[in-house]
Motif scaffolding. Structure first.
Motif, PDB file in Angstrom:
ATOM      1  N   ILE A  84       0.903  -0.995  -0.134  1.00 29.39           N
ATOM      2  CA  ILE A  84      -0.063  -0.160  -0.060  1.00 29.39           C
ATOM      3  C   ILE A  84       1.045   1.241  -0.160  1.00 29.39           C
ATOM      4  CG2 ILE A  84      -1.520   1.488   1.480  1.00 29.39           C
ATOM      5  CD1 ILE A  84      -2.787  -1.142   2.395  1.00 29.39           C
ATOM      6  N   ARG A  85       1.870   1.038   0.799  1.00 32.05           N
ATOM      7  CA  ARG A  85       2.836   2.453   1.107  1.00 32.05           C
ATOM      8  C   ARG A  85       3.507   2.803  -0.510  1.00 32.05           C
ATOM      9  NH1 ARG A  85       5.471   4.321   5.663  1.00 32.05           N
ATOM     10  NH2 ARG A  85       7.226   5.795   5.221  1.00 32.05           N
ATOM     11  N   ARG A  86       3.960   1.663  -1.153  1.00 32.97           N
ATOM     12  CA  ARG A  86       4.585   2.009  -2.777  1.00 32.97           C
ATOM     13  C   ARG A  86       3.570   2.720  -3.424  1.00 32.97           C
ATOM     14  NH1 ARG A  86       8.894  -0.941  -4.456  1.00 32.97           N
ATOM     15  NH2 ARG A  86       9.478  -0.035  -6.469  1.00 32.97           N
ATOM     16  N   ILE A  87       2.263   2.081  -3.400  1.00 27.41           N
ATOM     17  CA  ILE A  87       1.238   3.062  -4.062  1.00 27.41           C
ATOM     18  C   ILE A  87       0.989   4.093  -3.812  1.00 27.41           C
ATOM     19  CG2 ILE A  87      -1.508   3.075  -4.681  1.00 27.41           C
ATOM     20  CD1 ILE A  87      -1.217  -0.090  -4.539  1.00 27.41           C
ATOM     21  N   MET A  88       0.990   4.541  -2.473  1.00 28.10           N
ATOM     22  CA  MET A  88       0.800   5.961  -2.048  1.00 28.10           C
ATOM     23  C   MET A  88       2.049   6.718  -2.584  1.00 28.10           C
ATOM     24  SD  MET A  88      -2.008   6.398  -0.044  1.00 28.10           S
ATOM     25  CE  MET A  88      -2.969   4.785   0.081  1.00 28.10           C
ATOM     26  N   VAL A  89       3.347   6.442  -2.579  1.00 25.82           N
ATOM     27  CA  VAL A  89       4.421   7.055  -2.881  1.00 25.82           C
ATOM     28  C   VAL A  89       4.359   7.423  -4.278  1.00 25.82           C
ATOM     29  CG1 VAL A  89       6.814   7.048  -3.232  1.00 25.82           C
ATOM     30  CG2 VAL A  89       6.138   6.395  -1.057  1.00 25.82           C
ATOM     31  N   ASN A  90       3.998   6.561  -5.102  1.00 26.36           N
ATOM     32  CA  ASN A  90       3.889   6.334  -6.600  1.00 26.36           C
ATOM     33  C   ASN A  90       2.893   7.509  -6.860  1.00 26.36           C
ATOM     34  OD1 ASN A  90       5.940   4.912  -7.210  1.00 26.36           O
ATOM     35  ND2 ASN A  90       4.634   3.006  -7.205  1.00 26.36           N
ATOM     36  N   GLU A  91       1.653   7.492  -6.039  1.00 24.29           N
ATOM     37  CA  GLU A  91       0.703   8.344  -6.412  1.00 24.29           C
ATOM     38  C   GLU A  91       1.020   9.827  -6.008  1.00 24.29           C
ATOM     39  OE1 GLU A  91      -2.822   9.585  -8.101  1.00 24.29           O
ATOM     40  OE2 GLU A  91      -2.027   7.723  -7.938  1.00 24.29           O
ATOM     41  N   CYS A  92       1.902  10.055  -4.988  1.00 24.62           N
ATOM     42  CA  CYS A  92       2.274  11.229  -4.620  1.00 24.62           C
ATOM     43  C   CYS A  92       3.389  11.991  -5.715  1.00 24.62           C
ATOM     44  CB  CYS A  92       2.929  11.405  -3.267  1.00 24.62           C
ATOM     45  SG  CYS A  92       2.111  11.089  -1.938  1.00 24.62           S
ATOM     46  N   ILE A  93       3.978  10.981  -6.299  1.00 27.77           N
ATOM     47  CA  ILE A  93       4.909  11.364  -7.242  1.00 27.77           C
ATOM     48  C   ILE A  93       4.337  11.928  -8.396  1.00 27.77           C
ATOM     49  CG2 ILE A  93       7.007  10.672  -8.846  1.00 27.77           C
ATOM     50  CD1 ILE A  93       7.841   8.871  -6.676  1.00 27.77           C
ATOM     51  N   SER A  94       3.297  10.990  -9.043  1.00 28.00           N
ATOM     52  CA  SER A  94       2.153  11.379 -10.166  1.00 28.00           C
ATOM     53  C   SER A  94       1.720  12.644  -9.897  1.00 28.00           C
ATOM     54  CB  SER A  94       1.400  10.303 -10.199  1.00 28.00           C
ATOM     55  OG  SER A  94       2.100   9.021 -10.544  1.00 28.00           O
ATOM     56  N   TYR A  95       1.096  12.757  -8.778  1.00 33.14           N
ATOM     57  CA  TYR A  95       0.542  14.296  -8.596  1.00 33.14           C
ATOM     58  C   TYR A  95       1.326  15.351  -8.663  1.00 33.14           C
ATOM     59  CZ  TYR A  95      -1.668  18.033  -5.898  1.00 33.14           C
ATOM     60  OH  TYR A  95      -2.115  19.275  -5.720  1.00 33.14           O
ATOM     61  N   LEU A  96       2.609  15.250  -8.053  1.00 32.76           N
ATOM     62  CA  LEU A  96       3.744  16.329  -8.054  1.00 32.76           C
ATOM     63  C   LEU A  96       4.253  16.625  -9.741  1.00 32.76           C
ATOM     64  CD1 LEU A  96       5.536  15.749  -4.837  1.00 32.76           C
ATOM     65  CD2 LEU A  96       3.997  17.535  -5.310  1.00 32.76           C
ATOM     66  N   ARG A  97       4.181  15.543 -10.262  1.00 31.53           N
ATOM     67  CA  ARG A  97       4.537  15.677 -11.674  1.00 31.53           C
ATOM     68  C   ARG A  97       3.517  16.283 -12.411  1.00 31.53           C
ATOM     69  NH1 ARG A  97       6.970   9.728 -12.792  1.00 31.53           N
ATOM     70  NH2 ARG A  97       9.092  10.135 -12.592  1.00 31.53           N
ATOM     71  N   VAL A  98       2.123  16.122 -12.258  1.00 32.10           N
ATOM     72  CA  VAL A  98       1.244  16.849 -13.035  1.00 32.10           C
ATOM     73  C   VAL A  98       0.895  18.322 -12.705  1.00 32.10           C
ATOM     74  CG1 VAL A  98      -1.346  16.729 -13.178  1.00 32.10           C
ATOM     75  CG2 VAL A  98      -0.280  14.798 -13.252  1.00 32.10           C
ATOM     76  N   GLN A  99       1.246  18.274 -11.538  1.00 33.94           N
ATOM     77  CA  GLN A  99       1.393  20.036 -11.059  1.00 33.94           C
ATOM     78  C   GLN A  99       2.507  20.640 -11.338  1.00 33.94           C
ATOM     79  OE1 GLN A  99      -1.467  21.052  -9.328  1.00 33.94           O
ATOM     80  NE2 GLN A  99      -2.374  19.072  -9.834  1.00 33.94           N
ATOM     81  N   LYS A 100       3.525  19.746 -11.932  1.00 28.00           N
ATOM     82  CA  LYS A 100       4.726  20.265 -12.350  1.00 28.00           C
ATOM     83  C   LYS A 100       5.392  21.314 -11.313  1.00 28.00           C
ATOM     84  CE  LYS A 100       3.394  20.999 -17.067  1.00 28.00           C
ATOM     85  NZ  LYS A 100       3.174  19.496 -17.464  1.00 28.00           N
ATOM     86  N   LYS A 101       5.356  20.753 -10.124  1.00 31.62           N
ATOM     87  CA  LYS A 101       6.231  21.196  -8.829  1.00 31.62           C
ATOM     88  C   LYS A 101       7.516  20.864  -8.576  1.00 31.62           C
ATOM     89  CE  LYS A 101       1.658  21.932  -6.329  1.00 31.62           C
ATOM     90  NZ  LYS A 101       1.822  23.257  -5.739  1.00 31.62           N
ATOM     91  N   VAL A 102       7.950  19.962  -9.420  1.00 32.46           N
ATOM     92  CA  VAL A 102       9.241  19.399  -9.161  1.00 32.46           C
ATOM     93  C   VAL A 102      10.058  19.440 -10.388  1.00 32.46           C
ATOM     94  CG1 VAL A 102      10.366  17.086  -8.600  1.00 32.46           C
ATOM     95  CG2 VAL A 102       8.184  17.358  -7.742  1.00 32.46           C
ATOM     96  N   LYS A 103      11.289  20.075 -10.049  1.00 27.82           N
ATOM     97  CA  LYS A 103      12.279  20.358 -11.056  1.00 27.82           C
ATOM     98  C   LYS A 103      13.519  19.842 -10.391  1.00 27.82           C
ATOM     99  CE  LYS A 103      10.241  24.646 -13.126  1.00 27.82           C
ATOM    100  NZ  LYS A 103       9.127  24.932 -12.346  1.00 27.82           N
ATOM    101  N   PHE A 104      14.171  19.038 -11.327  1.00 20.92           N
ATOM    102  CA  PHE A 104      15.624  18.667 -11.057  1.00 20.92           C
ATOM    103  C   PHE A 104      16.544  19.244 -11.897  1.00 20.92           C
ATOM    104  CE2 PHE A 104      12.450  15.268 -10.251  1.00 20.92           C
ATOM    105  CZ  PHE A 104      12.619  15.050  -9.064  1.00 20.92           C
TER     106      PHE A 104
END
Length: 186
Positions: A78-98
């Motif tokens: 379940i935790r892995r799904i949560m982490v992946n969903e958070c990453i997906s959300y942040l990507r869609v919001q374009k909040k993460v720049k590396f």
């Protein structure tokens, strides 16, 4: 003997939830939602948005429950799904720049002093830029290796290492400032 009983009980609840038994799904949600909200909150600063992401992730949990193979920890799955969903959300919001920064210094990072509260530590992590924060959480909290982080985030392994190094430096600076403030020397 109780451990075996708990395992069988969990397997039974999962089986019922796969069959769309709403009570079993509610039991799973009730058992794991507070922990999973904490996981989402590590990545997403706003508690309401973190809760929205968690609920979306739980929908994915229930949709894909038949794919859980009873190998390893159910909570970890379940935790892995949560982490992946958070990453997906942040990507869609374009909040993460590396920043493609291949240069990093591997430093030791001392444990955070126990004088800080969980809220203070979370505040320090929240002040990190989103890219640093995501890599820091994946590496230091979730336990992923840099090659796994690089694949998850679509970045180079060196970039992952660099982001972690920068995050650690920022946290160390912030901890030093907090210590000075607590000691009255600043």
């Amino acid at each position: 003997m109780k451990i075996i009983q708990l395992y069988h009980e969990e397997a039974k609840i999962i089986k019922l939830a796969v069959e769309n038994n709403r009570q079993a799904q509610q039991q799973i949600y009730s058992r794991f939602s507070s922990k999973m909200l904490s996981v989402c909150r590590q990545y997403i600063k706003d508690i309401q948005l973190a809760e929205d992401v968690m609920i979306t992730a739980f929908m994915k949990v229930f949709t894909n429950l038949n794919k859980f193979e009873q190998k390893g920890s159910f909570e970890g799955w379940i935790r892995r799904i949560m982490v992946n969903e958070c990453i997906s959300y942040l990507r869609v919001q374009k909040k993460v720049k590396f920043a493609e920064d291949e240069f990093f210094v591997e430093e030791s990072f001392n444990e955070i002093d126990s004088q800080f509260t969980v809220d203070q530590i979370q505040y320090l992590i929240d002040t990190l830029p989103d890219g640093y924060k995501m890599v820091f959480n994946l590496y230091a909290i979730e336990g992923y290796k840099h090659n796994e982080i690089a694949k998850m985030l679509g970045i180079n392994e060196g970039t992952s290492k660099s982001q972690l190094s920068h995050a650690r430096k920022m946290l160390q600076t912030q901890i030093t400032i907090l210590k000075k403030q607590d000691n009255g020397t600043e």
